[in-house]
Scaffold this active site. Structure first.
Site, PDB file in Angstrom:
ATOM      1  CG  ASP A  29       1.143   9.460   2.145  1.00  0.00           C
ATOM      2  OD1 ASP A  29       1.856  10.473   1.956  1.00  0.00           O
ATOM      3  OD2 ASP A  29       1.587   8.308   2.121  1.00  0.00           O
ATOM      4  CB  ILE A  30       1.652  15.042   3.900  1.00  0.00           C
ATOM      5  CG1 ILE A  30       2.997  14.441   4.284  1.00  0.00           C
ATOM      6  CG2 ILE A  30       0.766  15.266   5.120  1.00  0.00           C
ATOM      7  CD1 ILE A  30       3.889  15.389   5.064  1.00  0.00           C
ATOM      8  CG  HIS A  93       3.219   2.882   7.115  1.00  0.00           C
ATOM      9  ND1 HIS A  93       4.473   2.550   7.584  1.00  0.00           N
ATOM     10  CD2 HIS A  93       3.405   3.302   5.851  1.00  0.00           C
ATOM     11  CE1 HIS A  93       5.378   2.764   6.638  1.00  0.00           C
ATOM     12  NE2 HIS A  93       4.742   3.214   5.571  1.00  0.00           N
ATOM     13  CG  HIS A  95       0.859   2.858   1.829  1.00  0.00           C
ATOM     14  ND1 HIS A  95       1.264   4.165   1.687  1.00  0.00           N
ATOM     15  CD2 HIS A  95       1.930   2.171   2.310  1.00  0.00           C
ATOM     16  CE1 HIS A  95       2.526   4.274   2.069  1.00  0.00           C
ATOM     17  NE2 HIS A  95       2.955   3.075   2.447  1.00  0.00           N
TER      18      HIS A  95
END
Length: 129
Positions: A29-30, A93, A95
């Site tokens: 994750d950016i 998605h 996490h």
């Protein structure tokens, strides 16, 4: 219109990839909650996790587990937490977040990392798969 995650899966947008197979992709994750915060996605664009076919859902969990185990071997943490929120990008998605405290699951917090730190971390996690 393709989501950001579909574009990442198709190679149109760069990402710090950790793991990939024919159905799934894992990348850092950016805007991470904690160092090592990783997203696991199906390559096929589906908006909501419970809209996935049962078999695809189960395979996504298996893929995510494999990535989480590698993540825990790489990033010092008490455990790896998992969350499915799905409001930011309309593409399933998962996490995976290295946790040392409950604050690490707070999505209003983020840590800053340089491109070099992202690259080294992605390579290190990949090695532990």
């Amino acid at each position: 219109m393709a989501t950001l995650f579909s574009k990442i899966a198709q190679g149109e947008v760069p990402a710090y990839k950790i793991a990939e197979d024919s159905q799934f992709l894992a990348f850092l994750d950016i805007n991470p909650n904690a160092k090592g915060h990783t997203l696991c996605i199906p390559k096929k664009e589906v908006d909501k996790i419970f809209d996935l076919e049962e078999e695809v859902y189960q395979e996504l969990m298996r893929f995510s587990r494999k990535v989480a185990i590698a993540l825990e071997k790489t990033v010092p943490c008490k455990r790896v937490g998992m969350a499915v929120v799905g409001l930011e990008v309309p593409h399933v998605h998962v996490h995976l977040i290295p946790l040392n405290s409950m604050k690490d699951m707070d999505f209003s917090n983020s840590v800053k990392m340089s491109d070099e730190e992202f690259e080294k971390l992605a390579e290190s996690i990949h090695v532990n798969l």
